[in-house]
Design an enzyme around this catalytic site. Structure first.
Site, PDB file in Angstrom:
ATOM      1  N   LYS A   1       0.106  14.172  -4.015  1.00  0.00           N
ATOM      2  CA  LYS A   1       1.121  14.524  -5.227  1.00  0.00           C
ATOM      3  C   LYS A   1       0.513  15.021  -6.417  1.00  0.00           C
ATOM      4  O   LYS A   1       1.068  15.986  -6.983  1.00  0.00           O
ATOM      5  CB  LYS A   1       2.033  13.274  -5.369  1.00  0.00           C
ATOM      6  CG  LYS A   1       3.232  13.357  -6.343  1.00  0.00           C
ATOM      7  CD  LYS A   1       3.993  12.211  -6.110  1.00  0.00           C
ATOM      8  CE  LYS A   1       3.660  10.921  -6.681  1.00  0.00           C
ATOM      9  NZ  LYS A   1       4.526   9.865  -6.546  1.00  0.00           N
TER      10      LYS A   1
ATOM     11  N   GLU B   1     -10.525  10.882  -2.787  1.00  0.00           N
ATOM     12  CA  GLU B   1     -10.665  11.002  -1.384  1.00  0.00           C
ATOM     13  C   GLU B   1     -10.053  12.016  -0.668  1.00  0.00           C
ATOM     14  O   GLU B   1     -10.885  12.859   0.153  1.00  0.00           O
ATOM     15  CB  GLU B   1     -10.185   9.806  -0.511  1.00  0.00           C
ATOM     16  CG  GLU B   1     -10.595   8.243  -0.552  1.00  0.00           C
ATOM     17  CD  GLU B   1      -9.965   7.631  -2.111  1.00  0.00           C
ATOM     18  OE1 GLU B   1      -9.527   8.271  -2.746  1.00  0.00           O
ATOM     19  OE2 GLU B   1     -10.259   6.230  -2.123  1.00  0.00           O
TER      20      GLU B   1
ATOM     21  N   GLY C   1       4.189   7.287  -3.041  1.00  0.00           N
ATOM     22  CA  GLY C   1       3.502   7.943  -1.654  1.00  0.00           C
ATOM     23  C   GLY C   1       4.248   7.020  -0.720  1.00  0.00           C
ATOM     24  O   GLY C   1       4.428   7.524   0.406  1.00  0.00           O
ATOM     25  N   ARG C   2       4.272   5.945  -0.573  1.00  0.00           N
ATOM     26  CA  ARG C   2       4.718   5.044   0.266  1.00  0.00           C
ATOM     27  C   ARG C   2       6.159   5.051   0.762  1.00  0.00           C
ATOM     28  O   ARG C   2       6.636   4.687   1.792  1.00  0.00           O
ATOM     29  CB  ARG C   2       4.463   3.278   0.084  1.00  0.00           C
ATOM     30  CG  ARG C   2       5.116   2.934  -1.218  1.00  0.00           C
ATOM     31  CD  ARG C   2       4.592   1.451  -1.508  1.00  0.00           C
ATOM     32  NE  ARG C   2       5.078   0.816  -2.746  1.00  0.00           N
ATOM     33  CZ  ARG C   2       4.836   1.285  -4.062  1.00  0.00           C
ATOM     34  NH1 ARG C   2       3.616   2.011  -4.261  1.00  0.00           N
ATOM     35  NH2 ARG C   2       5.185   0.822  -5.099  1.00  0.00           N
TER      36      ARG C   2
ATOM     37  N   GLU D   1       2.256  -2.944  -1.480  1.00  0.00           N
ATOM     38  CA  GLU D   1       2.322  -2.400  -2.446  1.00  0.00           C
ATOM     39  C   GLU D   1       3.661  -2.546  -3.470  1.00  0.00           C
ATOM     40  O   GLU D   1       3.253  -2.235  -4.515  1.00  0.00           O
ATOM     41  CB  GLU D   1       1.759  -0.763  -2.056  1.00  0.00           C
ATOM     42  CG  GLU D   1       1.067  -0.170  -3.449  1.00  0.00           C
ATOM     43  CD  GLU D   1       0.399   1.276  -2.901  1.00  0.00           C
ATOM     44  OE1 GLU D   1       1.229   1.647  -1.917  1.00  0.00           O
ATOM     45  OE2 GLU D   1      -0.166   1.451  -3.703  1.00  0.00           O
TER      46      GLU D   1
ATOM     47  N   HIS E   1      -1.442 -11.831  23.755  1.00  0.00           N
ATOM     48  CA  HIS E   1      -2.932 -12.092  24.110  1.00  0.00           C
ATOM     49  C   HIS E   1      -3.835 -12.227  23.059  1.00  0.00           C
ATOM     50  O   HIS E   1      -5.158 -12.048  23.535  1.00  0.00           O
ATOM     51  CB  HIS E   1      -3.311 -10.895  25.264  1.00  0.00           C
ATOM     52  CG  HIS E   1      -2.360 -10.901  26.559  1.00  0.00           C
ATOM     53  ND1 HIS E   1      -3.017 -11.590  27.740  1.00  0.00           N
ATOM     54  CD2 HIS E   1      -1.221 -10.817  26.654  1.00  0.00           C
ATOM     55  CE1 HIS E   1      -1.836 -11.692  28.360  1.00  0.00           C
ATOM     56  NE2 HIS E   1      -0.891 -10.839  27.945  1.00  0.00           N
TER      57      HIS E   1
ATOM     58  N   LYS F   1     -10.406   1.803  -9.026  1.00  0.00           N
ATOM     59  CA  LYS F   1     -10.540   3.392  -9.341  1.00  0.00           C
ATOM     60  C   LYS F   1     -11.539   3.574 -10.424  1.00  0.00           C
ATOM     61  O   LYS F   1     -12.384   4.227 -10.348  1.00  0.00           O
ATOM     62  CB  LYS F   1      -9.316   4.017  -9.597  1.00  0.00           C
ATOM     63  CG  LYS F   1      -8.287   4.519  -8.317  1.00  0.00           C
ATOM     64  CD  LYS F   1      -7.387   5.520  -8.649  1.00  0.00           C
ATOM     65  CE  LYS F   1      -6.164   5.482  -7.586  1.00  0.00           C
ATOM     66  NZ  LYS F   1      -5.225   6.235  -8.013  1.00  0.00           N
TER      67      LYS F   1
END
Lengths: 527, 527
Positions: free
Chosen positions: B213, B219, B270-271, B357, B388, B503
């Site tokens: 954005k 990254e 973002g999420r 978040e 399992h 950060k």
């Protein structure tokens, strides 16, 4: 003489309860003694790894009490008993022998008429011979072509551990010319799982590895049939495309339907089976027998270190004891596993099974209810991805979640790029460094929304590189940590009766003879 | 008039606290009224899904109090405010407009000089036109060949949601002749992530989708450079192989380095961006614009149902309120998401970000400390795999973990096999049925190790099939649930200041100007 007692009957346990909230990691790591503490609170592990617990909420007094707990609860003595072949799995009345798949640290263990160490070594050798024959082209498909791919069919411990280990070593093997065959995995009874995997394969060149200790796991047998249909449709002969990893008493053993069968036994639980044939077949085929042997050697090295009765020299024991302090004194309900390594993307899912299935128990090893909490919730994703996801809650949420970081100085592929004067690998390691300190120390800010309370404890396992040996040690560390915690809590970490009721009720639903809530829910879901 | 108050100032909240431990789900689902309860405690959702909460620890009195809480805290009114363009994201002083990407339920929202609904519709159309041109071969690579593959480069919300949605629809699209291009994803700054993905691609036929954005995510820009090196080495021109999804003010916008750029804005976190261009580009390219539109329509349908002030007709609101009861009254620290669908394998990881978040906060929307716990830990894996694995702890551990099951009557591929008189799909659904009842009702046994206390609450979202429309509704359900819970707790669910400190400290480490704990840890990790 070993004495099996509930933790709350021990005087060291009672003493430990009085040490709640004693240490501020913010103070410890902000002060002038930080570097000394980081140097001191460090324990060498197998596979050239190191466990650092400087950012945990402990001090000398707490460590002394944890050492007393280790001694009073006879944790290392119990481990030695296990190694010597005692019936540690009280629920199923079985020995617990997964460490014996990678080395012998106790007495000779005889069972089923054989020396079990020799039996495990022999199976590793049989798998190696088979893998070598596949790789050399001595064993070929119906058309005389070499096999190129393996596909494991298994669920739970027959899936999560082997899958996590394969992903952990795939890039390393490619870089180090050890990559032999691609591996795929089918686990879920959801038919779309098997369908999408099988459609992506060249079946004529694939060896399927059917993994079920009992040979009766419903999901696995269902997926076997599913896959056999596809093999047939591809014009191939299933007996040229399937091997089994199972116990010698299972219907899959000594069965001409399979090209070969490799054996494990009832003394190895599914979640502890990555170093048995369950992991051995797929890893030996994918990467060659040498890689699998190195993996075993790394695990063996770590197993040996775990016999040290000095908790400051035994990383798994220290990790276990600090985890108990966090769970039973500090009252933290969950733990996050945060590997800064994409290769360990499924390692947290494996540890989730290993830990939660082993110690998610409410009764002790004799079936008596316990008066304290046992295993925590385990979850995690690789960093730095997690930083852009759930770390918000870890930093500023209302609960404290202890953290376990894992990091390596070097990456596996050797590929990298320099941006703004640093490689991606250095950025990755800078982020681990930063997160440990940010969680521990926090930072006050005039804007409370930008304030960090800190005081969030973490540990760090680190080494030069993730390779077969360090991976073996890493796996053994967690297996032994879980074992030691089970000993502290006096639970049986090696059975899983909690999964039985669901299985039984599923059969009732499939039989059609159901009523009440089962019938009502089935009416919503089953066409 | 909307009033923003902390939950513990409300009279309904205080009343709710007195209703702890009131309902035994074992009694409710074992008794003769079970079928009636299962029929009654059910709410229709968008996308032909249904939310069933019969196995939750609620009764009429608790539901009445939850309805009072919803009214007193003005949950639906606050949702309407959000839809009308109020500045709900108080920390960043922004509107919250992700619902507007899929429909308009409030007033016209003007910002940046445009009508935002028209802006989002226009971006969907621009993406559709681009995707159609790629699919038709109107847009081709340097050699005039069609592109076959897309690869998204993004992290956090630019990765988890889109990746989970792609995996959710991949098999459906293949079966329904909607599959256009394979998609891959690069997220981690670990260079092995990008290296292994890029090496698996035919770069000459790949379109990379760079998603950030701000256009400044470390990254993502690092991975862009990494990928561009490979593109160059492959003899290709990066500007023929990369598009951007970003905000119009970012350095990636209106930039000739990219084939095209599609826009989102600061009003979509973002999420919450799967229904914006962040999900739109990759999903439209992979499956065609029609599939993406159906996905949006499913979400829009669910968004609309969430405006109903009657909690018994509003699934997301009910789910949110029950979650608050479980967290703040019953005191449960975690929630597991258990989809019985392999296609939803990464859906829990997306919800982990979405929920943790958004609501992992300790201060209210005005920055004042809160006196109650907020968002829980979220984790999960698909069933039957989880059965399992970690279900042992869920069944017999010392903590109660509320569960959210998701299931579908039909699978996606249409492939199946009959073993012992039932298909795999029926076995899958039989297992969900069995687990709900096993968790709720438990079972006593003379052997305490085989006893199940029961009383473990769960809900169930179910439908005919996971397809674009039901997936959109499922996603919107959870987004709206999280929003409603944020309103109850009076937190800002739309910022994430908790990720900033790490950060900042990482930059300090990379600068080399560090001391104390940062320097000591960096010494262990950085060569």
């Amino acid at each position: 003489m070993i004495s099996w007692s509930n933790a709350d009957s021990l005087s060291s346990w009672k003493k430990l309860q009085s040490l709640k909230g004693m240490v501020s990691v913010a103070d410890e790591l902000s002060g002038s003694g930080a570097a000394d503490r980081i140097a001191k609170y460090s324990i060498p592990m197998g596979g050239a790894l190191t466990y650092n617990f400087a950012a945990k909420q402990v001090n000398e007094q707490i460590l002394k009490t944890l050492a007393e707990l280790a001694e009073e609860q006879q944790l290392v003595e119990k481990y030695q008993e296990l190694l010597d072949g005692a019936v540690i799995n009280t629920g199923e009345k079985r020995m617990v022998l997964h460490q014996l798949t990678r080395g012998q640290l106790g007495k000779d263990v005889m069972a089923d008429g054989v020396n079990k160490r020799e039996f495990y070594i022999n199976e590793v050798k049989r798998i190696a011979d088979f893998a070598n024959d596949v790789h050399s082209g001595k064993l070929v498909n119906e058309k005389g072509e070499k096999y190129t791919t393996v596909c494991q069919i298994g669920i739970g411990g027959s899936d999560l551990g082997p899958r996590a280990m394969y992903l952990a070593l795939e890039n390393w093997a490619k870089k180090n010319k050890a990559f032999k065959m691609e591996a795929h995995f089918i686990s879920n009874v959801d038919p779309d799982d098997a369908a999408s995997v099988v459609k992506s394969l060249d079946i004529s060149k694939t060896i399927f590895i059917l993994v079920s200790k009992s040979g009766t796991t419903l999901e696995t047998l269902t997926n076997e049939s599913f896959v056999k249909d596809f093999i047939k449709k591809a014009g191939c002969d299933a007996s040229k495309h399937m091997i089994a990893v199972t116990s010698e008493t299972s219907p899959l053993a000594h069965n001409p339907d399979y090209m070969a069968a490799f054996y494990m036994d009832d003394y190895i639980g599914g979640r502890y089976s990555s170093t048995s044939g369950v992991g051995g077949a797929v890893l030996s085929l994918a990467f060659g027998p040498k890689v699998f042997q190195d993996f075993l050697d790394g695990a063996a090295e770590e197993d040996k270190l775990c016999l040290n009765k000095d908790i400051t020299k035994n990383a798994a024991l220290m990790d276990a004891l600090i985890g108990v302090y966090e769970r039973n004194v500090q009252g933290y309900p969950a733990t996050a596993i945060l590997p800064y390594s994409q290769a360990l993307s499924r390692f947290p899912a494996h540890l989730q099974q290993l830990d939660m299935e082993s110690n998610g128990k409410s009764v002790n090893r004799d079936g008596k209810p316990l008066g304290y909490v046992t295993g925590p919730v385990i979850f995690g994703e690789p960093g730095t991805n997690g930083q852009h996801s759930f770390y918000q809650l870890l930093h500023q949420g209302t609960d404290i979640i202890p953290l376990q970081f894992i990091a390596f100085r070097e990456n596996q592929t050797g590929e990298d790029v320099v941006i703004e004067d640093s490689t991606s690998q250095v950025k990755l390691c800078a982020n681990v460094t930063a997160q440990i300190v940010a969680f521990a120390c926090g930072k006050s800010d005039a804007d409370p929304n930008k304030s960090f309370a800190g005081g969030r404890p973490s540990s760090l396992i680190y080494g030069a590189q993730l390779n077969p040996k360090s991976l073996g040690a890493l796996l053994a560390h967690y297996e032994n940590k879980v074992m030691f915690q089970g000993f502290v809590w006096n639970v049986n970490s090696f059975d899983q009766e909690g999964v039985q009721l669901g299985k039984k009720l599923a059969k009732t639903v499939l039989s059609g003879n159901m009523e009440g809530a089962l019938k009502a829910y089935a009416g919503l879901l089953i066409k």
